[in-house]
Design an enzyme around this catalytic site. Structure first.
Site, mmCIF file in Angstrom:
data_model
loop_
_atom_site.group_PDB
_atom_site.id
_atom_site.type_symbol
_atom_site.label_atom_id
_atom_site.label_comp_id
_atom_site.label_asym_id
_atom_site.label_seq_id
_atom_site.Cartn_x
_atom_site.Cartn_y
_atom_site.Cartn_z
ATOM 1 N N ASP A 233 -35.752 4.326 -27.340
ATOM 2 C CA ASP A 233 -37.084 3.514 -27.789
ATOM 3 C C ASP A 233 -37.976 3.936 -26.602
ATOM 4 O OD1 ASP A 233 -35.397 1.797 -29.189
ATOM 5 O OD2 ASP A 233 -34.964 0.428 -28.042
ATOM 6 N N ASP A 235 -39.691 2.610 -24.348
ATOM 7 C CA ASP A 235 -39.676 1.639 -23.254
ATOM 8 C C ASP A 235 -38.647 1.687 -22.153
ATOM 9 O OD1 ASP A 235 -38.375 0.123 -25.060
ATOM 10 O OD2 ASP A 235 -39.478 -1.540 -24.822
ATOM 11 N N TRP A 295 -36.442 -7.189 -35.932
ATOM 12 C CA TRP A 295 -35.805 -7.464 -34.878
ATOM 13 C C TRP A 295 -34.639 -7.759 -34.851
ATOM 14 C CZ3 TRP A 295 -32.674 -9.905 -31.306
ATOM 15 C CH2 TRP A 295 -32.116 -9.538 -29.851
ATOM 16 N N GLU A 298 -30.112 -3.104 -36.628
ATOM 17 C CA GLU A 298 -29.330 -1.587 -36.521
ATOM 18 C C GLU A 298 -28.152 -1.609 -35.973
ATOM 19 O OE1 GLU A 298 -32.870 -1.033 -33.965
ATOM 20 O OE2 GLU A 298 -32.445 -3.112 -35.155
ATOM 21 N N ASP A 299 -28.360 -1.534 -34.633
ATOM 22 C CA ASP A 299 -27.512 -0.801 -33.547
ATOM 23 C C ASP A 299 -26.016 -1.112 -33.764
ATOM 24 O OD1 ASP A 299 -28.442 -3.480 -33.013
ATOM 25 O OD2 ASP A 299 -28.203 -2.730 -30.845
ATOM 26 N N MET A 325 -36.700 -0.559 -18.037
ATOM 27 C CA MET A 325 -37.188 -0.892 -19.193
ATOM 28 C C MET A 325 -38.478 -1.714 -18.668
ATOM 29 S SD MET A 325 -37.041 -4.007 -22.412
ATOM 30 C CE MET A 325 -35.938 -2.934 -22.979
ATOM 31 N N HIS A 328 -42.143 -6.143 -20.808
ATOM 32 C CA HIS A 328 -43.547 -6.452 -22.008
ATOM 33 C C HIS A 328 -42.929 -7.540 -23.124
ATOM 34 C CE1 HIS A 328 -40.858 -4.542 -26.099
ATOM 35 N NE2 HIS A 328 -40.877 -3.770 -25.388
ATOM 36 N N ARG A 330 -42.326 -9.547 -26.927
ATOM 37 C CA ARG A 330 -42.200 -8.885 -28.492
ATOM 38 C C ARG A 330 -43.135 -8.574 -28.998
ATOM 39 N NH1 ARG A 330 -37.250 -11.766 -30.623
ATOM 40 N NH2 ARG A 330 -36.285 -10.390 -29.729
#
Length: 389
Positions: A233, A235, A295, A298-299, A325, A328, A330
């Protein structure tokens, strides 16, 4: 009495002795003239020989200036580090073309393998996201990085070729910080790597895992030697450069201790943030799922795929696998997927049909930037979900 020789006067003329003296002088003069003539001839011959010898020397002398001199000025002799094995680049020192030879040209020096524990690692890093970070500054800080974000260590041969894949949309601010920290880390780790930012076109619902599948395929199109894939990712920045971005015998989970989770693993099956799989491991699980729009989920599906194929997750020490991280909100059009829990339960049924073999997309643009390769793709739209309840 003997008569006088012919041409000499008799008794009544000049004496015979005077006549003999004259003849003697005439003969001597004749011999002297012949000797002088021979000397002149000899001198002439010597002069001719010397003339041609000096002419030949002058000819050779001026030939060096007229042929070899300009060639050396225009084509200096290559140093030991110059690669002269490519066609049309070798110039003979005499300036004249050489006949083809069977002798092999100079070869590049064989570099030693890169060490398993790179000597230049720093360890714990101070990571902050408050200073301005223009891309020009990041580029100046990484002069060894080639166009497209490619890098190869100059002093050793890495065991793997690593493609770092970043799913992306509207995160330019985060990307600048990620590049600022990760390029120096990866270079210190003595990796041969490339950075690929997979940019989802349009404003439809985000699909992280499908973008990662696209990145896997597109990176291999550019370089078929990639054998390790890091999925990160944009971030998340590692806080310790001893967290080596390499692939091992088992799939690797790097981001095991994020600051947002209190530097702890949130649950045993967590495989999000930053992970790595070899090419063989990725293909063994049929890549990542393409049907997780929005969101989450998937992981966990990827974790199930790894477990169902008999592999295990490897992780670094929790003191090394720490990440910061970039805070931020969403992202818009990345709302939680309402079907994620149902899909996670059905991984065993869907993993063979949904994955790298079924991904569909269209590449819209490939742009090789100084620090990364940007690939903008159209991955389609999510299916219409039935109303809940």
């Amino acid at each position: 009495m003997k008569p006088p020789a012919a041409g000499c006067p008799g008794p009544s003329g000049r004496p015979v002795a005077a006549c003999g003296m004259s003849r003697l002088l005439g003969g001597t003069l004749e011999r002297v003239c012949k000797a002088v003539l021979l000397l002149c001839l000899l001198h002439f011959l010597v002069a001719v020989i010397l003339y041609f010898d000096v002419y030949a020397q002058h000819l050779a002398f001026f030939s060096r200036f007229s042929v070899r001199g300009p060639t050396r000025a225009l084509h200096p002799v290559a140093s030991s580090s110059t690669n002269c094995s490519r066609p049309n680049t070798t110039v003979p020192s005499s300036g004249l073309p050489e006949a083809p030879s069977a002798r092999p040209g100079p070869t590049a020096p064989v570099l030693p393998p890169c060490p398993d524990s790179p000597p230049g690692l720093v360890g714990r890093l101070l990571i902050e996201f408050t200073s301005p970070m223009p891309l020009e500054r990041v580029q100046r800080e990484n002069p060894g990085v080639l166009l497209g974000g490619r890098y190869t260590p100059p002093d050793c041969t890495p065991a793997q070729t690593v493609a770092v894949i970043i799913p992306f949309r509207h995160r330019e601010h985060h990307l600048r910080y990620w590049l600022h920290y990760l390029h120096p880390i990866l270079r210190r780790q003595r990796l041969r790597y490339g950075i690929y930012v997979i940019n989802q076109h349009g404003e439809d619902t985000f699909n992280r895992a499908k973008l990662l599948n696209v990145g896997f395929l597109e990176a291999l199109k550019e370089d078929a030697t990639y054998d390790c894939f890091i999925f990160s990712d944009v971030d998340l920045v590692p806080m310790d450069d001893r967290n080596l971005y390499r692939c091992g015998d088992q799939p690797r989970h790097f981001a095991i201790a994020m600051d947002k989770f209190g530097f702890r693993l949130p649950y045993a099956g967590y495989f999000g943030g930053v992970s790595g799989l070899s090419k063989a491991q990725f293909l063994r699980i049929n890549g990542f799922p393409n049907e997780y729009w929005g969101w989450g989920g998937e992981d966990d599906d990827i974790f199930n795929r790894i477990s169902l194929t008999g592999m295990k997750i490897s992780r670094p020490d929790i003191r090394i696998g720490r990440y910061r991280m970039i805070k931020h909100d969403r992202d818009k059009h990345n709302e939680p997927n309402p079907q994620r829990f149902t899909k996670i339960q059905n991984t065993k049924l869907t993993m063979k049909r949904d994955g790298i073999g079924s991904v569909r997309y269209q590449v819209l643009e490939v742009s090789r930037q100084p620090l990364f390769t940007n690939i903008t793709v159209d991955i389609g739209r999510p299916p219409s979900w039935p109303p809940r309840g």
